[in-house]
Design an enzyme around this catalytic site. Structure first.
Site: not given
Length: 295
Positions: A24, A157, A208
């Protein structure tokens, strides 16, 4: 330099063979010329520079960062925002993050054009526990204060900002819609109510992490679909980059001319050799250098 055409998109390459359980938060540091990214569940910050990779281990999950100066990052952890010096390893807590809330952790985040830092949270077990749905939120750290922007978020997100400073984007992945939020030009706080920018429910896509390029187009990693999709400011799909990792999690622009798109991915629940690695592709577009966080 004339803009290259979309057909000149380069091949996808692996820039890190490390299989992150939950990759991430990629960030290209504009002063250091270095890519940073996280393995959230591994509690690690990684960096890659000139083919050399290193990592720092923390005692809680870490998920996103912004740059403060040449050596310091503002990092979002499970329980706090803290400044981390990549040269000395020194940590300094800036403020607590959702104190007293034991079911959430930090997730996606990005610095805004005013020097603030938007950070979202999510339930630690939200995919398996209905009680954690809506337990997260999106916050803004600005001039020493944490301000609640959006409560009732399950998985925050896609936090990113238009290059003309007109708006922010964000999503609650479980709702499968990306929102666009107009911003006050004087301080960057939300102005009015957010509007739906992308509705991906009919396609079954899970938005995302995201980043905006210099043309104002948003690049969205779509979890479970093995791709990053580029949408115009009008919300229309323009291009898709397929990746070998199924769970693409977040893109970031970087490289010497800001034309390289880096993409993190997650090996969580998967056993494929490509899953969890970090990727790069040369694009015919340019990103916008990440904004500095002002403490």
């Amino acid at each position: 330099m004339p803009e290259r055409k979309a057909c000149e998109m380069g091949p996808v390459s692996v820039i890190s063979e490390t299989r992150c359980e939950l990759g991430e938060g990629p960030l290209w540091h504009p002063l250091r010329g270095t890519l940073y990214w996280f393995d959230v569940l591994g509690c690690r910050l990684y960096s890659g520079e000139n083919g050399d990779e290193r990592y720092w281990q923390f005692d809680e999950t870490v998920s996103a960062c912004g740059w403060v100066d040449q050596s310091r990052l503002l990092i979002a952890g499970e329980t706090r925002l803290f400044v981390f010096d990549v040269e000395t390893g020194r940590q300094e807590t800036v403020c607590p993050f959702e104190p007293g809330n034991t079911v959430t952790r930090s997730n996606d985040g990005r610095a805004d054009p005013w020097g603030g830092f938007w950070i979202g949270s999510m339930g630690k077990n939200v995919m398996h526990d209905d009680a954690e749905r809506g337990a997260g939120a999106i916050w803004r750290f600005y001039r020493g204060e944490m301000v609640l922007l959006y409560p009732g978020i399950s998985i925050a997100n896609a936090i990113c900002f238009a290059p003309d400073r007109s708006c922010a984007y964000y999503t609650d992945t479980m709702r499968r819609r990306v929102f666009r939020q107009a911003l006050n030009p004087s301080d960057g706080f939300p102005a009015g109510a957010p509007e739906v920018f992308l509705d991906l429910r009919a396609e079954g896509l899970n938005p995302d992490g995201a980043v905006v390029d210099s043309e104002g187009c948003i690049w969205n990693a779509q979890w479970g679909a093995g791709r990053v999709a580029r949408y115009g400011p009008d919300g229309k799909l323009r291009e898709v980059i397929g990746l070998p990792a199924r769970q693409t999690s977040c893109p970031a622009f970087g490289g010497p001319d800001m034309s390289t798109l880096f993409v993190t991915s997650a090996a969580l629940g998967l056993d494929g050799a490509a899953d969890g690695k970090t990727y790069a592709v040369e694009t015919p577009y340019r990103g916008v250098p990440e904004h500095r966080v002002i403490l």
